[in-house]
Design an enzyme around this catalytic site. Structure first.
Site, PDB file in Angstrom:
ATOM      1  N   MET A  34      -8.484 -10.719  30.147  1.00 15.77           N
ATOM      2  CA  MET A  34      -9.128  -9.614  29.454  1.00 15.77           C
ATOM      3  C   MET A  34     -10.380 -10.091  28.745  1.00 15.77           C
ATOM      4  O   MET A  34     -10.360 -11.101  28.043  1.00 15.77           O
ATOM      5  CB  MET A  34      -8.119  -9.001  28.463  1.00 15.77           C
ATOM      6  CG  MET A  34      -8.677  -7.867  27.645  1.00 15.77           C
ATOM      7  SD  MET A  34      -9.175  -6.462  28.687  1.00 15.77           S
ATOM      8  CE  MET A  34     -10.500  -5.803  27.674  1.00 15.77           C
ATOM      9  N   GLU A  53     -14.386 -12.635  33.813  1.00 13.21           N
ATOM     10  CA  GLU A  53     -14.286 -12.188  32.418  1.00 13.21           C
ATOM     11  C   GLU A  53     -15.564 -12.540  31.658  1.00 13.21           C
ATOM     12  O   GLU A  53     -16.035 -11.763  30.827  1.00 13.21           O
ATOM     13  CB  GLU A  53     -13.068 -12.797  31.730  1.00 13.21           C
ATOM     14  CG  GLU A  53     -11.735 -12.544  32.445  1.00 13.21           C
ATOM     15  CD  GLU A  53     -11.472 -11.094  32.807  1.00 13.21           C
ATOM     16  OE1 GLU A  53     -11.939 -10.195  32.069  1.00 13.21           O
ATOM     17  OE2 GLU A  53     -10.801 -10.847  33.839  1.00 13.21           O
TER      18      GLU A  53
END
Ligand SMILES: [Zn+2]
Length: 849
Positions: free
Chosen positions: A268, A303
């Site tokens: 994330m 990411e």
């Protein structure tokens, strides 16, 4: 059975937020049995005249402790709380709202919001996890400046992290301490992150192209400290690549990556504080395969790239998810192509897309790259949004050229920095810089399904011209019966009898297009005429897979062999030639030798006969193995001699890939020499790639004794390494030999298995249902029943993972009527469960429609 249907959210219902949050000040008090979240929000009405609308904040599974408006505490009756929201009536256009909520991270098994993984606190807020932390405007178009203070016991949680830069820290009585982080860049709540734990830190630094020094830190559990070098190297390479390719540099003083064992996704991109599934960070030659090394490289890059394509410019609403994901997957796949073999990377991506995304496009969950509606947004983190979305961006790159695409992306970043925007805004920047009209191209965002492109070629000797007749169509998908023509970039060339590319003269044009060109197929039916073609050519079409379509061209069998290798007529001869030629890229040769996966063959079939596909594919493998045994042995020997000790270079990876592919074939030949070589490789390998390849070959062989010995040895040696044990589970779960379900059921009770850990669920249950098709699809339906039972169990624990595990059952239409009935029975059984989550309800109800 649930009593009410979850609400369907529609793109057409989008409205700007009524209120904005300029500043968000959070204080977390973390304890073992609860956490208190104090939030102070500086808010104002978003434009608008007249009466102030009510303020509706999102919130789920929260206990509200107190609420104050401009320092006035509110009493019960001054506000309304329900299961999803908190509503208050502001009296002034701007105000301060202070809220305290109580949550229980230790009981959060859904792994959304703030939860505990092992001994550490961590967060996952995308898409709608922040509302499980505190009441908030939890939508991506509300961007706010965050200041976060984390307080916890110093002994258990010496490391306290959040987004941005550390601005203060200190001690409290009772052995507690605190740290305050400030993020200068406004961001939506989904990019919020917090970590508290006892973590080991690996330090490095990076100098940006403008000469700024950035601290790089990777935090892991102390026992994993030796496994971070590759992730750190990958990060630095990604930072440099983004500067060189896109002119984008990093913007904070510090960039942090934290590895977490219990994580629903891969990783994330939280601003400045990326949180990763440990499987996408940790990589050491002893414990990780070459594939895992490549995955770490690409996920770390992905990411990081989000810092621009996702964080600085984010999505207006979740229907625009592919705006950030499609673009970023395209960016990371180009990065990986530049770091490794471009051709092999492209083949891998395309094989994956065709086996899996095409199946999604043909199933009940088919949706456009920009969906029109959803019940649960977590269900839309799909292959269509990510992989097909990346193909759409790649087509723009193909149509506009590298330079035009780069200019368009520059304008996009410049125009929208700090904003939450739409896919249309992205396209508009591309149109404005390149002076093109992409109205028709945008159908790729609004129409679901895989287009079919049928092409026929006719040579006319009298006029020396070659006609390419193109016909495109797209099958109906749920909610979309009629499709309009797409813009399909068709990269092509014409080859002469010697395999040489011919100069291309399109009718009516005097200038040659060179020897390779991109035609834009824009009509339902369209003819392209090439002139000055002296003999019937062989067209080479859709080169580099220039569009995500199914191509049909009536190539003859000879033509295909010719296209694969301009030398010979027969497949065996081609393979023999390829194997003998030591000048070829071994990774490429391994790709050529690999047969299409069963999943891909099932996707191709109208109605798939699982057993036949499995048997025929196995038969072909065995035939190749025995016919080419000498060539395989020669290659195996050649690579063994060239071997030397382990290296992580692309060349060494390519050699291992070929050697292990060849070993897989040799093990089908029943030779005792090969069995010995395989056992020796398992025992003596100095890296996990070779060891695991040998283990797979043994597990899928009939040699019970060697197989059991290897499995036991492996489990004993690696019991302290959860990611290695994931591989051990997965290898056994994927084994196509009879008795697969029973083996998986037995492994469910293994001490290393834990259904609360998503990686374990994927390694055992996911691998069985997705990669062991002949066992999963047993005719008595026991495989389906097993999967449905696990989904029912997971529905209570972790709805996101439960919903993802459903995919194999949703493809029931592909199979015979008996299997269809069995699969539907299981779907109906899931549907009838009490307390079905929105996630599972949406997928099951759509699948049964
Ligand atoms: Zn992403």
């Amino acid at each position: 059975m649930r009593t009410e249907q979850p609400q369907t959210i529609r793109l057409t219902d989008y409205r700007q937020p009524d209120y904005l949050i300029d500043e968000t000040h959070l204080t977390f008090e973390l304890f073992e049995d609860h956490a208190l979240v104090h939030s102070r929000l500086l808010m104002r009405v978003n434009g608008g005249q007249g009466a102030l609308p009510p303020l509706v904040l999102h919130g789920q599974e929260l206990t509200l402790q107190s609420l104050a408006f401009d320092e006035q505490p509110l009493a019960v009756g001054d506000y309304q709380v329900d299961a999803h929201s908190l509503t208050v009536q502001p009296l002034t256009k701007s105000f301060e709202l202070v809220i305290t909520t109580r949550i229980e991270p230790q009981n959060n098994t859904a792994l959304e919001g703030l939860y505990k993984s092992g001994g550490m606190f961590c967060t996952q807020c995308e898409a709608e996890g922040f509302r499980k932390i505190t009441y908030y405007l939890d939508r991506p178009d509300v961007m706010s400046r965050f200041t976060t203070t984390v307080m916890a016991d110093r002994g258990a949680y010496p490391v306290l992290l959040s987004n941005g830069n550390l601005i203060a820290s200190g001690e409290h009585e009772g052995g507690r301490h605190w740290a305050t982080w400030e993020d200068p860049f406004p961001k939506p709540a989904y990019l919020f992150a917090l970590v508290a734990g006892d973590l080991y830190r690996i330090d490095d630094s990076f100098t940006t192209m403008s000469g700024r020094e950035v601290e790089l830190r990777i935090y892991v559990e102390p026992e994993n400290r030796e496994q971070c070098a590759h992730a750190m190297d990958s990060l630095k390479r990604a930072m440099r690549w983004d500067e060189q390719m896109y002119g984008r540099e990093y913007d904070l003083d510090i960039f942090m990556v934290v590895a977490v064992n219990d994580f629903n996704m891969g990783a994330m991109e939280n601003k400045g504080l990326n949180i990763f599934n440990s499987s996408c960070v940790l990589a050491h030659p002893n414990t990780a395969t070459d594939m895992a090394f490549q995955r770490v490289e690409s996920v770390v890059a992905h990411e990081y790239f989000h810092n621009w394509s996702g964080n600085r410019v984010t999505c207006r609403d979740w229907f625009q998810l592919s705006l950030k994901e499609g673009f970023t997957v395209f960016r990371d796949s180009e990065f990986s192509a530049d770091m490794n073999s471009r051709t092999v990377k492209r083949i891998e991506d395309v094989s994956f897309l065709r086996a899996n995304q095409f199946a999604e496009d043909a199933g009940p969950m088919a949706h456009p790259v920009r969906p029109e509606s959803y019940m649960e947004i977590s269900n839309f983190y799909t292959l269509t949004i990510y992989e097909k979305g990346a193909e759409v961006v790649r087509m723009l790159h193909t149509l506009l050229g590298a330079e035009g695409f780069r200019k368009g992306s520059d304008l996009y970043f410049e125009r929208h920095d700090g904003q939450a925007v739409t896919c249309d805004d992205f396209i508009c920047a591309m149109e404005d810089t390149n002076g093109v009209d992409l109205t028709q191209f945008k159908r790729w965002y609004s129409q679901a399904g895989t287009p079919q492109l049928e092409i026929e070629g006719h040579y006319d000797a009298a006029t020396s011209s070659f006609h390419l007749h193109c016909r495109q169509s797209c099958p109906p998908t749920p909610g979309q019966t009629q499709k309009l023509p797409f813009v399909i970039p068709l990269r092509m060339a014409l080859l002469d009898a010697n395999g040489q590319e011919l100069p291309l003269y399109l009718a009516g044009q005097t200038q040659s297009l060179g020897t390779e060109t991109v035609l834009a197929v824009t009509e339902a039916e369209q003819v392209f005429v090439f002139e000055q073609v002296s003999a019937a050519p062989l067209p080479s079409l859709l080169r580099g897979f220039s569009a995500p379509v199914k191509l049909a061209y009536p190539y003859s069998r000879d033509d295909r062999v010719f296209l694969a290798q301009h030398v010979d007529q027969r497949l065996l001869k081609v393979y023999r030639g390829v194997l003998a030629d030591s000048s070829l890229d071994p990774a490429m040769v391994a790709e050529i030798l690999r047969l299409p996966s069963e999943a891909y063959l099932i996707e191709l079939a109208q109605q798939a006969d699982v057993e036949a596909i499995h048997k025929v594919r196995e038969w072909v493998r065995r035939e190749l193995a025995s016919a080419l045994a000498d060539s395989f042995r020669a290659v195996f020997q050649r690579l063994e001699e060239a071997g030397g000790s382990y290296s992580a270079s692309a060349e060494a990876m390519a050699r291992r890939s070929l050697r292990n592919t060849v070993l897989g074939y040799l093990m089908l030949t029943d030779s005792s020499d090969t069995l010995l070589a395989c056992v020796r490789q398992f025992v003596e390998a100095d890296n996990m790639t070779d060891r695991q390849a040998a283990l797979i070959a043994l597990v899928q062989s009939p040699h019970e004794q060697e197989k059991q010995a290897a499995l036991e040895e492996f489990a004993q040696r690696w019991s302290a390494y959860p990611l290695v044990m994931d591989q051990w589970f997965s290898i056994q779960a994927s084994n196509p030999l009879p008795g697969g379900l029973e083996r998986v059921q037995a492994l469910m009770t293994h001490p290393a298995f834990n259904i609360r850990n998503p990686n374990k669920v994927r390694a055992l249950i996911g691998a069985f249902a997705n990669h062991n098709l002949v066992n999963f699809h047993r005719t008595d339906g026991a495989g389906y029943r097993f999967l449905a039972d696990r989904i029912i169990e997971l529905n209570q624990l972790n709805p996101q993972i439960a919903s993802r595990m459903l995919t194999p059952l949703t493809h029931w239409r592909r199979f015979d009527t008996q299997r269809q009935a069995l699969m539907k029975t299981e779907l109906a059984r899931i549907m009838a469960c009490e307390a079905l989550s929105d996630d599972v309800y949406e997928v099951v109800s759509k699948s049964l429609n």
